[in-house]
Design an enzyme around this catalytic site. Structure first.
Site, PDB file in Angstrom:
ATOM      1  N   ASP A 240       0.825  -1.201   0.000  1.00 32.43           N
ATOM      2  CA  ASP A 240       0.000   0.000   0.000  1.00 32.43           C
ATOM      3  C   ASP A 240       0.867   1.262   0.000  1.00 32.43           C
ATOM      4  O   ASP A 240       1.868   1.337   0.713  1.00 32.43           O
ATOM      5  CB  ASP A 240      -0.893  -0.029   1.245  1.00 32.43           C
ATOM      6  CG  ASP A 240      -1.863   1.125   1.288  1.00 32.43           C
ATOM      7  OD1 ASP A 240      -2.718   1.220   0.388  1.00 32.43           O
ATOM      8  OD2 ASP A 240      -1.762   1.951   2.228  1.00 32.43           O
ATOM      9  N   GLU A 271       1.541  -0.277  -5.015  1.00 34.12           N
ATOM     10  CA  GLU A 271       0.407   0.576  -5.383  1.00 34.12           C
ATOM     11  C   GLU A 271       0.916   1.959  -5.806  1.00 34.12           C
ATOM     12  O   GLU A 271       0.976   2.899  -5.012  1.00 34.12           O
ATOM     13  CB  GLU A 271      -0.577   0.726  -4.211  1.00 34.12           C
ATOM     14  CG  GLU A 271      -1.843   1.479  -4.601  1.00 34.12           C
ATOM     15  CD  GLU A 271      -2.498   2.216  -3.443  1.00 34.12           C
ATOM     16  OE1 GLU A 271      -3.598   2.773  -3.643  1.00 34.12           O
ATOM     17  OE2 GLU A 271      -1.911   2.263  -2.344  1.00 34.12           O
ATOM     18  N   ASP A 338     -10.834   1.670  -4.631  1.00 31.32           N
ATOM     19  CA  ASP A 338     -10.489   3.083  -4.582  1.00 31.32           C
ATOM     20  C   ASP A 338     -11.029   3.883  -5.764  1.00 31.32           C
ATOM     21  O   ASP A 338     -10.719   5.071  -5.890  1.00 31.32           O
ATOM     22  CB  ASP A 338      -8.965   3.239  -4.526  1.00 31.32           C
ATOM     23  CG  ASP A 338      -8.392   2.940  -3.153  1.00 31.32           C
ATOM     24  OD1 ASP A 338      -9.072   3.214  -2.156  1.00 31.32           O
ATOM     25  OD2 ASP A 338      -7.267   2.416  -3.080  1.00 31.32           O
TER      26      ASP A 338
END
Length: 577
Positions: A240, A271, A338
């Protein structure tokens, strides 16, 4: 030329040499699961989040978590503190459903103890969150997934933690005398939990204090966490917000070295949303979450924002910037937890709206392009069922999958794409050739011998397209229309992508999916015997064998040319020229 100069040239070349590919990635379909909203397999743990939710301890932003029936309304807490009861047992119960879709990898959003629905505010990296089940539930999921040839990666959050993280709680209570004071960057003490002005936190959100990853003890702690979960049976990790990690470059180099030394086939994904090929040089990640490919190029083309010429140029530029090995490991995502649902992005409306025919056609065009790129297409849970949802409305794209609702047309389309991805060897190579086009047409070939051709038309009217040389036959049409090649040309229907294959070439194989056996925390792959063509083409193995030879010849040729040039220059100098 001095030996030192030759060594310098060799070192420069070696830094450009492709690193080892995680080969299993390139031939499978990925599927992202947001556990609380996927499927409720154990109602007995539905209220356990009440004892850990961050709202109970946040002294700045107080509130009360919400517990809702599976088809309940979206509330303002839907993003982070509205719980529906999905869990690990629910994922296990749906493994056969995923297998039907051709899925070979599951990416799980965070499952460790945290203070929210999404789990990105970790309290304890070493425990499974009780709201999702137990460690035994997780092990059962991993075992059952591996039996079906499905690998699983976990979501790893090294940048920030939650207010309930044990080390941060110690700092909160004891201040500078805390053993963990240097694990964080504290501006003032005492402080209130949730006060973003008191300590460094992610994007200024007070409930997400950042870890000081420059601290050697913090780095070792995080690396040990990654190794622990890989030893439990995970096949890789998605990292992340890596760009926000303090001291990110050195940390991810260290993390990769340790992970790959013990688990060389572990898949590491970062990410990063924009185009950052410098992170794909063998020092950090195997792939980025390829939002740039999925949204900036493919989604923009499917929406009609880009024409075929511009999309082709951007696609060519994208692949030119990364190694062939990296292309084959692509984590090719378009929509996720997201983003708004991709069907919504394509004009399909919000939650519970009924998408129109045009948005469905655009979705099928887009997903066909996604599944035929090098690497692994990754589907966010429910996209294969025609789910809609707007990010702007409390992240309603994360709403629970309503299993009694299904767009059959979309579902059958995704099943077919999964079958094609799993059975066409060319789609399991790392090779793509983007063709020059005009107007609304986007076209490229796949495979070592260009044996698969993908053509798309994002216009609202039919367009004629002259096919490359060869005898082509239509394999799949996203819009479902009957199409045939006519004298080397094809008339592309509106909002349609087609897959063609060269006749008299072995392009399709009913490959038996891999199965996995778990022994002493080490996953090994075994493939059932098959008389069909292997997904790994001979050309790929030949290249692996000859690549060192070509490399040596190229370097030697470069050295010889350099020596000749130097001698000529010296001769000219000696003669006074």
């Amino acid at each position: 030329m001095r030996r030192a100069e030759i060594s310098t040239i060799m070192n420069r070349y070696e830094t450009r040499t492709p690193f080892k590919q995680v080969e299993w990635v390139r031939s499978i379909v990925g599927y992202q699961i947001f556990p609380d909203r996927f499927y409720n397999g154990d109602p007995g743990n539905d209220l356990k989040a009440n004892s850990t939710d961050e709202l109970w301890i946040n002294e700045v932003s107080k509130g009360t978590p919400v517990f809702t029936r599976w088809d309940g309304p979206v509330t303002p807490l839907h993003c982070c503190h509205q719980y529906f009861g999905g869990d690990l047992k629910g994922v296990t119960e749906k493994l056969d459903y995923l297998k039907e879709l051709g899925v070979g990898l599951i990416y799980l959003n965070p499952i460790f103890t945290s203070g929210s629905v999404h789990g990105y505010d970790v309290y304890d990296y070493y425990t499974v969150d009780p709201k999702f089940g137990t460690l035994d539930d997780l092990k059962t999921l991993l075992d059952e997934a591996h039996k079906r040839g499905i690998r699983v990666i976990f979501d790893f959050v090294p940048d920030h933690v939650g207010l309930g993280f044990w080390a941060f709680q110690d700092v909160y209570r004891n201040g500078p005398s805390s053993r963990y004071w240097s694990w964080f960057i504290i501006y003032k003490w005492p402080f209130k939990l949730g006060d973003s002005s008191a300590y460094k936190c992610w994007w200024g959100i007070g409930s997400l204090p950042q870890l000081n990853v420059l601290n050697k003890e913090v780095r070792q702690y995080l690396i040990n966490v990654a190794l622990y979960w890989l030893s439990i049976g995970f096949d890789g990790l998605r990292i992340d917000t890596p760009l926000d990690v303090i001291g990110s470059e050195n940390f991810f180099r260290e993390l990769r070295e340790v992970v790959k030394s013990r688990y060389p086939d572990a898949y590491i994904v970062g990410e990063i949303w924009d185009y950052r090929p410098e992170w794909l040089r063998g020092e950090a990640f195997d792939s980025l979450m390829n939002y740039y490919l999925g949204r900036n190029i493919l989604l923009s083309y499917a929406k009609g924002v880009l024409n075929g010429y511009t999309a082709s140029a951007r696609l060519s530029e994208y692949y030119a910037g990364i190694g062939v090995n990296v292309a084959g490991m692509g984590f090719n995502i378009i929509g996720s937890h997201d983003t708004s649902r991709i069907l919504t992005d394509l004009g399909g409306g919000g939650l519970r709206d009924t998408p129109g025919n045009e948005s469905i056609k655009r979705l099928k065009l887009l997903s066909t392009l996604q599944y035929t790129q090098p690497g692994m297409p990754v589907v966010f849970q429910g996209d294969e069922r025609g789910v809609t949802g707007r990010q702007s409305n409390y992240d309603e794209q994360r709403y629970p999958i309503q299993w009694d609702r299904l767009n059959q047309e979309v579902f059958e389309h995704y099943k077919k794409l999964g079958e094609l991805k799993n059975t066409i060897p060319a789609l399991s190579t790392s090779i793509i050739h983007v063709l020059s086009t005009e107007g609304s047409i986007l076209a490229y070939t796949r495979g070592y011998n260009d044996e698969v051709l993908v053509v798309a038309n994002n216009a609202l009217e039919p367009v004629a397209y002259k096919l490359p040389e060869g005898n082509w036959s239509v394999l799949y049409v996203s819009s479902g229309e009957n199409m045939e090649v006519d004298n080397g040309s094809i008339t592309m229907p509106p909002l349609t992508a087609i897959i063609l294959v060269k006749e008299q070439s072995s392009t399709i194989s009913n490959v038996t999916p891999p199965t996995f056996t778990q022994t002493s925390n080490t996953t090994t792959q075994t493939t059932a015997p098959s008389n069909n063509t292997s997904l790994t083409q001979p050309g790929e193995e030949l290249w692996k064998t000859l690549s060192p030879v070509f490399t040596a010849v190229a370097v030697l040729a470069f050295i010889i040319v350099a020596i000749i040039l130097i001698k000529r220059v010296r001769t000219r100098v000696d003669k006074g020229i």
